[in-house]
Write a protein that holds these residues in place. Structure first.
Motif, PDB file in Angstrom:
ATOM      1  N   TYR A  49     -15.814   0.736   9.821  1.00 23.69           N
ATOM      2  CA  TYR A  49     -15.756  -0.143   8.652  1.00 23.69           C
ATOM      3  C   TYR A  49     -15.518   0.658   7.373  1.00 23.69           C
ATOM      4  O   TYR A  49     -14.755   0.241   6.502  1.00 23.69           O
ATOM      5  CB  TYR A  49     -17.049  -0.964   8.548  1.00 23.69           C
ATOM      6  CG  TYR A  49     -17.026  -1.982   7.448  1.00 23.69           C
ATOM      7  CD1 TYR A  49     -16.229  -3.117   7.548  1.00 23.69           C
ATOM      8  CD2 TYR A  49     -17.791  -1.816   6.301  1.00 23.69           C
ATOM      9  CE1 TYR A  49     -16.202  -4.060   6.536  1.00 23.69           C
ATOM     10  CE2 TYR A  49     -17.768  -2.753   5.286  1.00 23.69           C
ATOM     11  CZ  TYR A  49     -16.976  -3.873   5.414  1.00 23.69           C
ATOM     12  OH  TYR A  49     -16.944  -4.792   4.409  1.00 23.69           O
ATOM     13  N   GLY A  50     -16.158   1.812   7.240  1.00 24.65           N
ATOM     14  CA  GLY A  50     -15.984   2.649   6.054  1.00 24.65           C
ATOM     15  C   GLY A  50     -14.536   3.083   5.876  1.00 24.65           C
ATOM     16  O   GLY A  50     -14.014   3.097   4.757  1.00 24.65           O
ATOM     17  N   THR A  51     -13.884   3.441   6.968  1.00 23.56           N
ATOM     18  CA  THR A  51     -12.472   3.837   6.908  1.00 23.56           C
ATOM     19  C   THR A  51     -11.607   2.657   6.490  1.00 23.56           C
ATOM     20  O   THR A  51     -10.719   2.790   5.648  1.00 23.56           O
ATOM     21  CB  THR A  51     -12.002   4.362   8.284  1.00 23.56           C
ATOM     22  OG1 THR A  51     -12.864   5.418   8.690  1.00 23.56           O
ATOM     23  CG2 THR A  51     -10.576   4.847   8.240  1.00 23.56           C
ATOM     24  N   TYR A  52     -11.872   1.494   7.063  1.00 25.15           N
ATOM     25  CA  TYR A  52     -11.125   0.288   6.735  1.00 25.15           C
ATOM     26  C   TYR A  52     -11.239  -0.036   5.245  1.00 25.15           C
ATOM     27  O   TYR A  52     -10.239  -0.293   4.572  1.00 25.15           O
ATOM     28  CB  TYR A  52     -11.650  -0.872   7.588  1.00 25.15           C
ATOM     29  CG  TYR A  52     -11.113  -2.216   7.204  1.00 25.15           C
ATOM     30  CD1 TYR A  52      -9.832  -2.607   7.560  1.00 25.15           C
ATOM     31  CD2 TYR A  52     -11.889  -3.106   6.470  1.00 25.15           C
ATOM     32  CE1 TYR A  52      -9.337  -3.847   7.202  1.00 25.15           C
ATOM     33  CE2 TYR A  52     -11.407  -4.347   6.110  1.00 25.15           C
ATOM     34  CZ  TYR A  52     -10.131  -4.707   6.477  1.00 25.15           C
ATOM     35  OH  TYR A  52      -9.645  -5.926   6.112  1.00 25.15           O
ATOM     36  N   ILE A  53     -12.451   0.003   4.700  1.00 25.43           N
ATOM     37  CA  ILE A  53     -12.669  -0.305   3.281  1.00 25.43           C
ATOM     38  C   ILE A  53     -12.008   0.752   2.394  1.00 25.43           C
ATOM     39  O   ILE A  53     -11.422   0.428   1.359  1.00 25.43           O
ATOM     40  CB  ILE A  53     -14.175  -0.414   2.968  1.00 25.43           C
ATOM     41  CG1 ILE A  53     -14.753  -1.641   3.659  1.00 25.43           C
ATOM     42  CG2 ILE A  53     -14.441  -0.470   1.478  1.00 25.43           C
ATOM     43  CD1 ILE A  53     -14.172  -2.962   3.201  1.00 25.43           C
ATOM     44  N   THR A  54     -12.070   2.016   2.795  1.00 25.37           N
ATOM     45  CA  THR A  54     -11.440   3.085   2.015  1.00 25.37           C
ATOM     46  C   THR A  54      -9.924   2.883   1.945  1.00 25.37           C
ATOM     47  O   THR A  54      -9.319   3.044   0.884  1.00 25.37           O
ATOM     48  CB  THR A  54     -11.765   4.465   2.612  1.00 25.37           C
ATOM     49  OG1 THR A  54     -13.181   4.598   2.696  1.00 25.37           O
ATOM     50  CG2 THR A  54     -11.207   5.586   1.768  1.00 25.37           C
ATOM     51  N   VAL A  55      -9.313   2.511   3.066  1.00 22.49           N
ATOM     52  CA  VAL A  55      -7.867   2.250   3.079  1.00 22.49           C
ATOM     53  C   VAL A  55      -7.552   1.045   2.190  1.00 22.49           C
ATOM     54  O   VAL A  55      -6.601   1.078   1.408  1.00 22.49           O
ATOM     55  CB  VAL A  55      -7.362   2.048   4.524  1.00 22.49           C
ATOM     56  CG1 VAL A  55      -5.933   1.518   4.540  1.00 22.49           C
ATOM     57  CG2 VAL A  55      -7.447   3.350   5.295  1.00 22.49           C
ATOM     58  N   GLN A  56      -8.359  -0.014   2.294  1.00 27.21           N
ATOM     59  CA  GLN A  56      -8.177  -1.191   1.434  1.00 27.21           C
ATOM     60  C   GLN A  56      -8.242  -0.781  -0.041  1.00 27.21           C
ATOM     61  O   GLN A  56      -7.415  -1.210  -0.848  1.00 27.21           O
ATOM     62  CB  GLN A  56      -9.274  -2.225   1.711  1.00 27.21           C
ATOM     63  CG  GLN A  56      -9.095  -3.000   2.973  1.00 27.21           C
ATOM     64  CD  GLN A  56      -8.218  -4.212   2.774  1.00 27.21           C
ATOM     65  OE1 GLN A  56      -7.933  -4.629   1.661  1.00 27.21           O
ATOM     66  NE2 GLN A  56      -7.765  -4.779   3.875  1.00 27.21           N
ATOM     67  N   ASN A  57      -9.227   0.048  -0.388  1.00 25.25           N
ATOM     68  CA  ASN A  57      -9.381   0.491  -1.777  1.00 25.25           C
ATOM     69  C   ASN A  57      -8.169   1.278  -2.254  1.00 25.25           C
ATOM     70  O   ASN A  57      -7.742   1.133  -3.402  1.00 25.25           O
ATOM     71  CB  ASN A  57     -10.648   1.339  -1.936  1.00 25.25           C
ATOM     72  CG  ASN A  57     -11.902   0.508  -1.918  1.00 25.25           C
ATOM     73  OD1 ASN A  57     -11.874  -0.697  -2.126  1.00 25.25           O
ATOM     74  ND2 ASN A  57     -13.013   1.161  -1.642  1.00 25.25           N
ATOM     75  N   GLU A  58      -7.629   2.122  -1.407  1.00 27.19           N
ATOM     76  CA  GLU A  58      -6.453   2.907  -1.792  1.00 27.19           C
ATOM     77  C   GLU A  58      -5.243   2.010  -2.020  1.00 27.19           C
ATOM     78  O   GLU A  58      -4.478   2.223  -2.962  1.00 27.19           O
ATOM     79  CB  GLU A  58      -6.137   3.968  -0.731  1.00 27.19           C
ATOM     80  CG  GLU A  58      -7.123   5.114  -0.689  1.00 27.19           C
ATOM     81  CD  GLU A  58      -7.193   5.879  -1.996  1.00 27.19           C
ATOM     82  OE1 GLU A  58      -6.129   6.284  -2.519  1.00 27.19           O
ATOM     83  OE2 GLU A  58      -8.319   6.076  -2.496  1.00 27.19           O
ATOM     84  N   LEU A  59      -5.067   1.014  -1.174  1.00 28.43           N
ATOM     85  CA  LEU A  59      -3.915   0.112  -1.328  1.00 28.43           C
ATOM     86  C   LEU A  59      -4.059  -0.755  -2.574  1.00 28.43           C
ATOM     87  O   LEU A  59      -3.104  -0.919  -3.338  1.00 28.43           O
ATOM     88  CB  LEU A  59      -3.765  -0.756  -0.077  1.00 28.43           C
ATOM     89  CG  LEU A  59      -3.403   0.009   1.206  1.00 28.43           C
ATOM     90  CD1 LEU A  59      -3.417  -0.917   2.406  1.00 28.43           C
ATOM     91  CD2 LEU A  59      -2.064   0.711   1.074  1.00 28.43           C
ATOM     92  N   VAL A  60      -5.248  -1.284  -2.814  1.00 31.79           N
ATOM     93  CA  VAL A  60      -5.484  -2.079  -4.030  1.00 31.79           C
ATOM     94  C   VAL A  60      -5.380  -1.171  -5.257  1.00 31.79           C
ATOM     95  O   VAL A  60      -4.871  -1.577  -6.304  1.00 31.79           O
ATOM     96  CB  VAL A  60      -6.847  -2.795  -3.956  1.00 31.79           C
ATOM     97  CG1 VAL A  60      -7.199  -3.437  -5.279  1.00 31.79           C
ATOM     98  CG2 VAL A  60      -6.823  -3.846  -2.858  1.00 31.79           C
ATOM     99  N   GLY A  61      -5.827   0.083  -5.118  1.00 28.46           N
ATOM    100  CA  GLY A  61      -5.707   1.049  -6.210  1.00 28.46           C
ATOM    101  C   GLY A  61      -4.259   1.317  -6.582  1.00 28.46           C
ATOM    102  O   GLY A  61      -3.932   1.514  -7.761  1.00 28.46           O
ATOM    103  N   ALA A  62      -3.363   1.307  -5.592  1.00 29.43           N
ATOM    104  CA  ALA A  62      -1.930   1.490  -5.874  1.00 29.43           C
ATOM    105  C   ALA A  62      -1.411   0.347  -6.735  1.00 29.43           C
ATOM    106  O   ALA A  62      -0.701   0.564  -7.726  1.00 29.43           O
ATOM    107  CB  ALA A  62      -1.143   1.584  -4.564  1.00 29.43           C
TER     108      ALA A  62
END
Length: 187
Positions: free
Chosen positions: A114-127
């Motif tokens: 779950y932590g990896t999934y949320i981190t990837v989501q954060n990076e994409l939204v951050g873009a």
């Protein structure tokens, strides 16, 4: 004695604040399918796959997490068809046509942490947020994230909110957040 217990119970129920988790802010697809079939070119889809070991496969290439935001921004800001006059990307015709047509597709394994999934989501939204901040700075001289936070704050004055709504929607139209989540796999 029972009256005092009930008064205390009511007092604690009224004065206690319950915090709620914000969760992920996502727009669900409409209930009815579109009347006409939507054709999406493969070059307008940026694929991100996460396997059960937390490794990222971005556009069929093994990628480190810290490089994901930069690659997503390059894809979104490409302007390959020349219709985007505010895009500062490479203009590669093999990549996305413009931000309005660009879609980021995220697919993960069932066993992805779950932590990896949320981190990837954060990076994409951050873009998306970095590109929106750039355009908001150009148009209005302030960050999009600050304007959006002020607009969503219920304590903001109604006149200010109305003015901010127009600005926030304009910046969102420049870089619409199209983040698609494909069905998980169990490989």
């Amino acid at each position: 004695m029972a009256d005092i217990a009930f008064l205390l119970l009511i007092f604690f129920l009224v004065t206690t604040t319950i915090e709620t988790d914000a969760g992920l802010d996502r727009m669900l697809p409409p209930i009815e399918p579109p009347e006409e079939d939507v054709v999406i070119k493969q070059k307008n889809i940026f694929t991100v796959n996460i396997n059960k070991n937390g490794q990222l496969l971005v556009e069929e290439e093994l990628t480190e997490l810290q490089d994901l935001r930069e690659k997503a921004m390059a894809f979104l800001d490409n302007g390959g068809d020349g219709t985007c006059n505010y895009c500062k990307g490479a203009g590669d015709e093999a990549s996305s046509d413009n931000p309005g047509k660009a879609i980021i597709s995220l697919k993960n394994d069932r066993e992805t942490r779950y932590g990896t999934y949320i981190t990837v989501q954060n990076e994409l939204v951050g873009a998306y947020n970095e590109l929106r901040n750039r355009e908001a700075q150009r148009l209005y001289g302030r960050d999009f994230t600050d304007m959006e936070a002020e607009y969503l704050n219920p304590e903001t004055d109604e006149d200010v909110r109305e003015e901010l709504k127009e600005k926030v929607l304009r910046v969102q139209e420049l870089f619409p957040q199209k983040l698609s989540e494909a069905e998980t796999t169990s490989n």
